[in-house]
Every structure is written in C-alpha cells, then in structure tokens.
Design a protein around this motif. Structure first.
Motif, PDB file in Angstrom:
ATOM      1  N   UNK A 276       0.850  -1.184   0.000  1.00 47.07           N
ATOM      2  CA  UNK A 276       0.000   0.000   0.000  1.00 47.07           C
ATOM      3  C   UNK A 276       0.891   1.241   0.000  1.00 47.07           C
ATOM      4  N   UNK A 277       0.472   2.269  -0.710  1.00 47.61           N
ATOM      5  CA  UNK A 277       1.257   3.503  -0.792  1.00 47.61           C
ATOM      6  C   UNK A 277       0.360   4.676  -0.438  1.00 47.61           C
ATOM      7  N   UNK A 278       0.792   5.467   0.542  1.00 48.58           N
ATOM      8  CA  UNK A 278       0.063   6.641   0.995  1.00 48.58           C
ATOM      9  C   UNK A 278       0.980   7.857   0.931  1.00 48.58           C
ATOM     10  N   UNK A 286       6.394   9.788   0.400  1.00 48.33           N
ATOM     11  CA  UNK A 286       5.416   8.749   0.116  1.00 48.33           C
ATOM     12  C   UNK A 286       5.720   7.584   1.046  1.00 48.33           C
ATOM     13  N   UNK A 287       4.684   7.025   1.670  1.00 43.75           N
ATOM     14  CA  UNK A 287       4.868   5.940   2.636  1.00 43.75           C
ATOM     15  C   UNK A 287       4.477   4.624   1.973  1.00 43.75           C
ATOM     16  N   UNK A 288       5.440   3.725   1.861  1.00 40.63           N
ATOM     17  CA  UNK A 288       5.215   2.406   1.271  1.00 40.63           C
ATOM     18  C   UNK A 288       5.118   1.389   2.403  1.00 40.63           C
ATOM     19  N   UNK A 289       3.955   0.747   2.515  1.00 39.53           N
ATOM     20  CA  UNK A 289       3.730  -0.261   3.560  1.00 39.53           C
ATOM     21  C   UNK A 289       3.607  -1.635   2.909  1.00 39.53           C
ATOM     22  N   UNK A 290       4.355  -2.596   3.458  1.00 42.90           N
ATOM     23  CA  UNK A 290       4.372  -3.955   2.909  1.00 42.90           C
ATOM     24  C   UNK A 290       4.031  -4.938   4.021  1.00 42.90           C
ATOM     25  N   UNK A 291       3.078  -5.813   3.768  1.00 43.96           N
ATOM     26  CA  UNK A 291       2.750  -6.914   4.665  1.00 43.96           C
ATOM     27  C   UNK A 291       2.690  -8.185   3.834  1.00 43.96           C
ATOM     28  N   UNK A 329       8.452   2.073   4.382  1.00 40.28           N
ATOM     29  CA  UNK A 329       9.503   2.920   3.817  1.00 40.28           C
ATOM     30  C   UNK A 329       8.949   4.324   3.560  1.00 40.28           C
ATOM     31  N   UNK A 330       9.721   5.336   3.937  1.00 43.44           N
ATOM     32  CA  UNK A 330       9.403   6.721   3.617  1.00 43.44           C
ATOM     33  C   UNK A 330      10.325   7.131   2.470  1.00 43.44           C
ATOM     34  N   UNK A 339       5.730  10.494  -4.724  1.00 40.45           N
ATOM     35  CA  UNK A 339       4.914   9.934  -5.799  1.00 40.45           C
ATOM     36  C   UNK A 339       3.668  10.798  -5.956  1.00 40.45           C
ATOM     37  N   UNK A 340       3.468  11.337  -7.138  1.00 42.33           N
ATOM     38  CA  UNK A 340       2.450  12.365  -7.313  1.00 42.33           C
ATOM     39  C   UNK A 340       1.151  11.865  -7.923  1.00 42.33           C
ATOM     40  N   UNK A 341       1.173  10.780  -8.650  1.00 43.50           N
ATOM     41  CA  UNK A 341      -0.033  10.321  -9.347  1.00 43.50           C
ATOM     42  C   UNK A 341      -0.395   8.913  -8.903  1.00 43.50           C
ATOM     43  N   UNK A 342      -1.667   8.580  -9.070  1.00 40.86           N
ATOM     44  CA  UNK A 342      -2.128   7.234  -8.716  1.00 40.86           C
ATOM     45  C   UNK A 342      -1.499   6.181  -9.611  1.00 40.86           C
ATOM     46  N   UNK A 343      -1.237   6.516 -10.870  1.00 37.12           N
ATOM     47  CA  UNK A 343      -0.627   5.551 -11.780  1.00 37.12           C
ATOM     48  C   UNK A 343       0.802   5.225 -11.348  1.00 37.12           C
ATOM     49  N   UNK A 344       1.529   6.239 -10.866  1.00 34.77           N
ATOM     50  CA  UNK A 344       2.894   5.983 -10.388  1.00 34.77           C
ATOM     51  C   UNK A 344       2.861   5.124  -9.128  1.00 34.77           C
TER      52      UNK A 344
END
Length: 479
Positions: A276-278, A286-291, A329-330, A339-344
């Motif tokens: 998930x990316x927020x 951008x915060x990347x969360x991995x489970x 990860x930050x 990360x600026x767009x939903x596609x990215x």
C-alpha cells in the motif's frame, strides 16, 4: 547600513570526522543488550544506494534481519539491524562479527563491490577474467531452460554457472560460460555474436507474436556494472532483468495472486494487497507499507527494487512476527519529489509485489550433485523436459570437479504437485551414481494459505496424460 555578522565556520570542519576517524563509516556490533539477537549499528556519511549495500552485506552472510530502523535525513545515514544467523541464533563467531564490520566499511569506502563471504544462494560475482557472462530475457514456456542449455552445449560452450528466474510467464537468466576445449573466456566478437543470435532464436521460437512479451527477447554478453564503478551482483541483475521485461504485468490469459494471507481469530482467511502507498504531505514523503509472508532475503528484494527504480529511502521500519513481515519505507524519487499520481503509485506497488513473488518458488525442489562434465546441464534439463517437468527456477554451480544443480519444477500444465519418480529413474539410468535430493515442500501459487487439499483422481489422471503426451512429443522431435 547596519553591519551583519555571520558566525564563522571552519571550511575544514566538513572533513573533521574523516580526519579523526578515518573513513566516515562506523559499524558497532552489540551482543549484550538484546537476549535473542545481535544488534548491528551503522553510522556513515550518506549516499544513494548505501542502504542496499549494507543490506546486501548482511544478506550475503546469510543473516536473518528480524528488525531494522533506518534514518538518512540530510547527509548522515544511521541504521540499526537486529540480526540472527541462518539457524536463528545470536552471532557468536568472532570471525563473522569481524567480517561484518570489515565488509560494511569496505562497501562504503571502496569503489569495488563487497565480497560475498558465505552466500549460499549466488556465491560468485562476475569475474571478467575467468568466464564470459551472458544474460537472457524473454517469454517463458515449458522446456525453455532446457532449450537454452542444449543450444549452449551445441555451441561448444561449457556452462560454469547459471541462474534463472521465471515469473508471470517471463524468464530472466544469467549464465557464465567458457570455451569447451580451452576452459577460457570466449572473447572472439564474431563467435559471441553467433552465440547471441542462436540464443535469441531459441527465445523467439515459440513466442506468440501477439503476446505482450513478443518484443522483450534479449540476449547479450554482459559486465554487470553498478553505480560509481561497483559491480552488480547476479541476484540484483536478475531483479533488473525481470523489471526490464515488465514481469509486474500479468500477461493475457494468466492469472496471478497479489495478495497475502493474514490470519484472523477463527475467521476465514482475509486477503489484502501486499503493498500500500500513501502520502505524507507534511513531510513530503510517500509511505510504502508492505505486509507479506516473511522469508530470507525479503528486505534485500524490496530495497533493491526501490533503489533500481530511482527512489531514495529516507526512513524505514522493518519487523517480523509469527512468520509475517511488516515493512514501512518513507521515500521520494531521486529528483526530490514524492509519488504524485495514482498511476505511479500503482506501478511502484506492482513492481514491489513482483519483487516479493519472483523469488518465492512453488514446486518440487530437485538437488543433484555429480561429477562435472561438459553438457551435464543439457542432459539434466532434457530429462526433466522428457518427463513433462518445467523448470520454474534454476541455480547451477560448479565447485571444482563437482556440479551442483538445484531446480524448482512443476509439470507442463502448471501443477505444483508432480510425480518425480520417472525423473529419478531416468537420472539413475543415464547418469549412474549421483547425489539426488527431492524436497516436496509444495507452496501453492493460487492461494497463500496453507491448505494442502489433495488433488482429485481426475486431476491427477489429466496431469499424467499431459506429462505423457509431452514426453512423446519430445521423443518424436528427437527422432
């Protein structure tokens, strides 16, 4: 006009730490404060890719990273790793502790890549004076690795070492070869061009021209260069090759699962995306969360992917609990933007999920050790193919007079529960005395649960018929 006075800064201050302490990297290993693991602390002047280099050192020494806290704001890198050895114990061997300190310091201060001290996965780096490296990418199909091995044998090439990954109907392979007669690197440009052309023909042979992989075949001799003159390891190069053929995209007609099974109290297993990316707008990250399910080398795979996609990790928190890994990860892109767009965001999430999945092998693991000879790999993979078995992943190495081969296999219809008896009989009949191990610890690709429901009789019969028909087809082509 009022005079403005600025505080004085000695221009030599920036190099003070280096002049006092030598190279600006300090590695501290604490074996006292935590009962069940060893703490490795790294303080260093920061640079892009440093985190990957440190993680690579720990991974190549077969250490399990249980927890990690990372901070690299401004120009300073501070990292804490909680590690155990491959048996799950604290580090007690002083030589291993010394090797960690020396290797991390060397990775920071030397223009050359660190040495893999005890890596049992890919023990060798590229040695340009000993072998010729060839890398291949393309659409995968049952028997492709066998065809590649046979083509190299026909070209009088001895395969000293080879590693192949498959994922989402794509294949990436790195092979180290030498001349069959002289055992020296192949350097003749015309012969190398002919080898590349022959292998490209093999990769193109059965590719559907309408497939999304149709234009992704590539064969070339390679010298794996990283940034700033460093050498790129084989497993990092395999990640890069799979990324180049867009294995994060599912080909038409193929379904994959990008979910991780997370247990709940007595309820049905709930499925969710692994990544998930927020956005953290206040700090511009951008915060990347991995489970996902935990496994060896997981942190290397995720950090490697983010680094090769040109993202900088500023902060991170890594932990594992009851067989599951949790990573946060930050990040920002190397240009300084989040990360600026939903596609990215979607693309980064898919690439990370592919990096997590491509090393996880479903299928039966076959390990074979025998006296080394030219053409052995071709013979082994031919026997696998004639018995209706497709190679999902391969790690082939030569140690002196011995050839050590490890394969994950499934049947040609994609089933992971296979009857390996026919292959064992073929090996014993054609190769004589060999050391052969079969690990039938199946991991199901269709579901991330631990359901071991046996296949129905009809399913087994259909699988057996497909294997038999495939073997008859192979035998007919040989005659």
């Amino acid at each position: 006009m009022k005079k403005v006075c600025w505080p004085y800064f000695d221009p030599e201050f920036d190099t003070l730490l280096e002049r006092i302490n030598g190279p600006t990297c300090r590695v501290t290993i604490d074996n006292e404060n935590i009962e069940d693991c060893t703490v490795v602390k790294v303080d260093s002047v920061n640079k892009q890719g440093l985190l990957l280099e440190v993680v690579q050192v720990l991974t190549d020494m077969n250490l399990q990273i249980c927890k990690s806290y990372i901070s690299s704001d401004a120009d300073w890198f501070m990292d804490v790793f909680h590690v155990r050895d491959e048996h799950g114990n604290k580090l007690t061997d002083q030589k291993v502790i010394n090797d960690i300190q020396q290797a991390i310091g060397r990775s920071r201060g030397s223009p050359h890549s660190i040495k893999a001290y005890s890596n049992k996965v890919f023990p060798n780096y590229f040695h340009p004076n000993e072998h010729t490296a060839i890398e291949m990418t393309g659409a995968d199909h049952p028997g492709l690795f066998s065809e590649i091995s046979a083509a190299l044998a026909d070209l009088h090439c001895n395969i000293v070492e080879a590693h192949a990954w498959t994922h989402n109907a794509r294949l990436a392979c790195v092979a180290y070869i030498s001349d069959q007669s002289t055992h020296s690197p192949i350097e003749d440009p015309r012969r190398l061009a002919y080898i590349e052309d022959r292998l490209a023909t093999v990769l193109r042979a059965t590719t559907n021209p309408n497939s999304s992989c149709a234009n992704q075949q590539e064969v070339k001799t390679a010298e794996f260069r990283g940034g700033e003159g460093t050498m790129t390891t084989v497993e990092r190069r395999l990640h890069q090759l799979m990324l180049s053929v867009r294995d994060f995209e599912t080909p038409l007609g193929l379904t994959t699962t990008t979910t991780a099974a997370m247990p709940s109290d007595g309820e049905e297993v709930r499925r969710k995306r692994m990544v998930r990316i927020e956005s953290c707008k206040q700090k511009g990250y951008s915060i990347v969360s991995i489970e996902c399910k935990d496994r060896p080398r997981l942190m290397f795979d995720t950090v490697c992917t983010l680094t090769d996609m040109q993202y900088v990790i500023f902060h991170a928190s890594i932990s594992s609990h009851k067989g599951y890994a949790f990573q946060e990860y930050f990040i920002r892109h190397i240009d300084g933007y989040a990360l600026s767009t939903e596609s990215e965001k979607e693309r980064v999430a898919k690439c990370l999920e592919a990096a997590i999945e491509r090393r996880v092998c479903e299928g039966v693991r076959v390990e074979l050790c025998a006296e080394n000879r030219v053409g052995m790999l071709s013979d082994i993979t031919r026997m696998l193919r004639e018995n209706g078995l497709a190679v999902v992943r391969a790690d082939v190495e030569t140690h002196g007079e011995k050839s050590v081969n490890a394969f994950y296999v499934r049947d040609v219809s994609g089933n992971y529960e296979v009857d390996i008896d026919y292959f064992v009989q073929s090996v014993r009949r054609e190769m004589g005395p060999t050391v052969l191990h079969i690990n039938n610890n199946i991991r199901h690709a269709a579901s991330n649960s631990d359901d071991d429901t046996p296949l129905s009789f009809g399913h087994k019969l259909r699988s057996h018929i497909e294997r038999l028909s495939h073997a008859l087809f192979i035998l007919s082509t040989h005659h």
